[in-house]
Motif scaffolding. Structure first.
Motif, PDB file in Angstrom:
ATOM      1  N   UNK A  50      56.074  44.690 101.183  1.00 53.20           N
ATOM      2  CA  UNK A  50      55.478  44.354 100.033  1.00 53.20           C
ATOM      3  C   UNK A  50      54.118  44.522  99.655  1.00 53.20           C
ATOM      4  N   UNK A  51      52.961  44.623  99.007  1.00 55.33           N
ATOM      5  CA  UNK A  51      51.776  44.851  98.983  1.00 55.33           C
ATOM      6  C   UNK A  51      50.999  43.417  97.531  1.00 55.33           C
ATOM      7  N   UNK A  52      50.625  42.702  99.243  1.00 55.44           N
ATOM      8  CA  UNK A  52      50.400  40.946  98.175  1.00 55.44           C
ATOM      9  C   UNK A  52      48.434  41.491  97.976  1.00 55.44           C
ATOM     10  N   UNK A  53      48.358  41.114  96.381  1.00 55.34           N
ATOM     11  CA  UNK A  53      46.884  41.669  96.575  1.00 55.34           C
ATOM     12  C   UNK A  53      46.827  40.275  95.757  1.00 55.34           C
ATOM     13  N   UNK A  54      45.074  39.604  96.741  1.00 56.23           N
ATOM     14  CA  UNK A  54      44.284  38.527  95.891  1.00 56.23           C
ATOM     15  C   UNK A  54      43.419  38.813  96.190  1.00 56.23           C
ATOM     16  N   UNK A  55      43.039  38.516  95.017  1.00 54.61           N
ATOM     17  CA  UNK A  55      41.533  38.154  94.217  1.00 54.61           C
ATOM     18  C   UNK A  55      40.649  37.389  95.412  1.00 54.61           C
ATOM     19  N   UNK A  56      39.771  38.590  96.300  1.00 51.70           N
ATOM     20  CA  UNK A  56      38.974  38.192  96.677  1.00 51.70           C
ATOM     21  C   UNK A  56      38.205  36.924  96.731  1.00 51.70           C
ATOM     22  N   UNK A  57      37.500  36.376  95.280  1.00 53.03           N
ATOM     23  CA  UNK A  57      36.972  35.799  94.600  1.00 53.03           C
ATOM     24  C   UNK A  57      37.429  34.427  93.912  1.00 53.03           C
ATOM     25  N   UNK A 106      40.487  33.935  95.382  1.00 53.36           N
ATOM     26  CA  UNK A 106      41.878  33.996  96.272  1.00 53.36           C
ATOM     27  C   UNK A 106      43.319  33.080  95.915  1.00 53.36           C
ATOM     28  N   UNK A 107      43.665  32.229  97.222  1.00 51.42           N
ATOM     29  CA  UNK A 107      45.147  32.250  96.500  1.00 51.42           C
ATOM     30  C   UNK A 107      45.809  31.624  95.177  1.00 51.42           C
ATOM     31  N   UNK A 108      46.163  32.120  94.048  1.00 54.51           N
ATOM     32  CA  UNK A 108      46.389  31.547  92.872  1.00 54.51           C
ATOM     33  C   UNK A 108      47.953  31.167  93.256  1.00 54.51           C
ATOM     34  N   UNK A 109      48.665  30.638  91.961  1.00 53.67           N
ATOM     35  CA  UNK A 109      49.220  29.548  91.797  1.00 53.67           C
ATOM     36  C   UNK A 109      51.155  31.108  92.276  1.00 53.67           C
ATOM     37  N   UNK A 110      50.313  32.110  91.148  1.00 53.59           N
ATOM     38  CA  UNK A 110      51.514  33.286  91.439  1.00 53.59           C
ATOM     39  C   UNK A 110      51.182  34.121  92.360  1.00 53.59           C
ATOM     40  N   UNK A 111      50.334  34.236  93.266  1.00 52.41           N
ATOM     41  CA  UNK A 111      50.095  34.935  94.651  1.00 52.41           C
ATOM     42  C   UNK A 111      51.282  34.260  95.203  1.00 52.41           C
ATOM     43  N   UNK A 112      51.340  32.776  95.463  1.00 52.59           N
ATOM     44  CA  UNK A 112      51.770  32.454  96.068  1.00 52.59           C
ATOM     45  C   UNK A 112      53.786  32.162  96.065  1.00 52.59           C
ATOM     46  N   UNK A 113      53.868  32.601  94.766  1.00 51.23           N
ATOM     47  CA  UNK A 113      54.831  32.651  94.231  1.00 51.23           C
ATOM     48  C   UNK A 113      55.561  33.792  94.914  1.00 51.23           C
ATOM     49  N   UNK A 114      54.794  34.954  94.832  1.00 51.38           N
ATOM     50  CA  UNK A 114      54.932  36.320  94.946  1.00 51.38           C
ATOM     51  C   UNK A 114      55.821  36.536  96.798  1.00 51.38           C
ATOM     52  N   UNK A 115      54.754  35.829  97.233  1.00 54.98           N
ATOM     53  CA  UNK A 115      54.680  35.302  98.735  1.00 54.98           C
ATOM     54  C   UNK A 115      56.262  34.484  98.771  1.00 54.98           C
ATOM     55  N   UNK A 116      57.233  33.826  97.593  1.00 55.18           N
ATOM     56  CA  UNK A 116      57.958  33.676  98.573  1.00 55.18           C
ATOM     57  C   UNK A 116      59.113  34.350  98.719  1.00 55.18           C
ATOM     58  N   UNK A 117      58.808  34.762  96.919  1.00 52.68           N
ATOM     59  CA  UNK A 117      59.991  36.009  96.493  1.00 52.68           C
ATOM     60  C   UNK A 117      60.024  36.833  98.004  1.00 52.68           C
TER      61      UNK A 117
END
Length: 74
Positions: free
Chosen positions: A1-8, A10-21
């Protein structure tokens, strides 16, 4: 899995959801910091380090606690 994070942003709701999946479906993850070019050049390295630290803290409670931050996209 590649998790792309906006450096400006940071973690957004959709980022956390992708991490759970990802925790359910994947064994490995790589974190990619995106939009680094939006950071002012003199502060860029410090911001990357700060976000890397935040991501390691966020991931420390998941099975991806040892995920590498291999890529920074400009």
């Amino acid at each position: 899995m590649i998790l792309v994070v906006d450096v400006v942003k940071g973690m957004q709701t959709q980022t956390a959801e992708c991490m759970v999946i990802g925790e359910i479906t994947c064994s490995y993850m790589m974190v990619v910091l995106n939009k680094v070019d939006l950071l002012p050049a003199p502060k860029r390295e410090a911001a990357i380090q700060k976000m890397t630290k935040k991501m390691k803290l966020t991931l420390s409670q998941t099975k991806f606690k040892n995920a590498p931050r291999l890529l920074t996209i400009f």
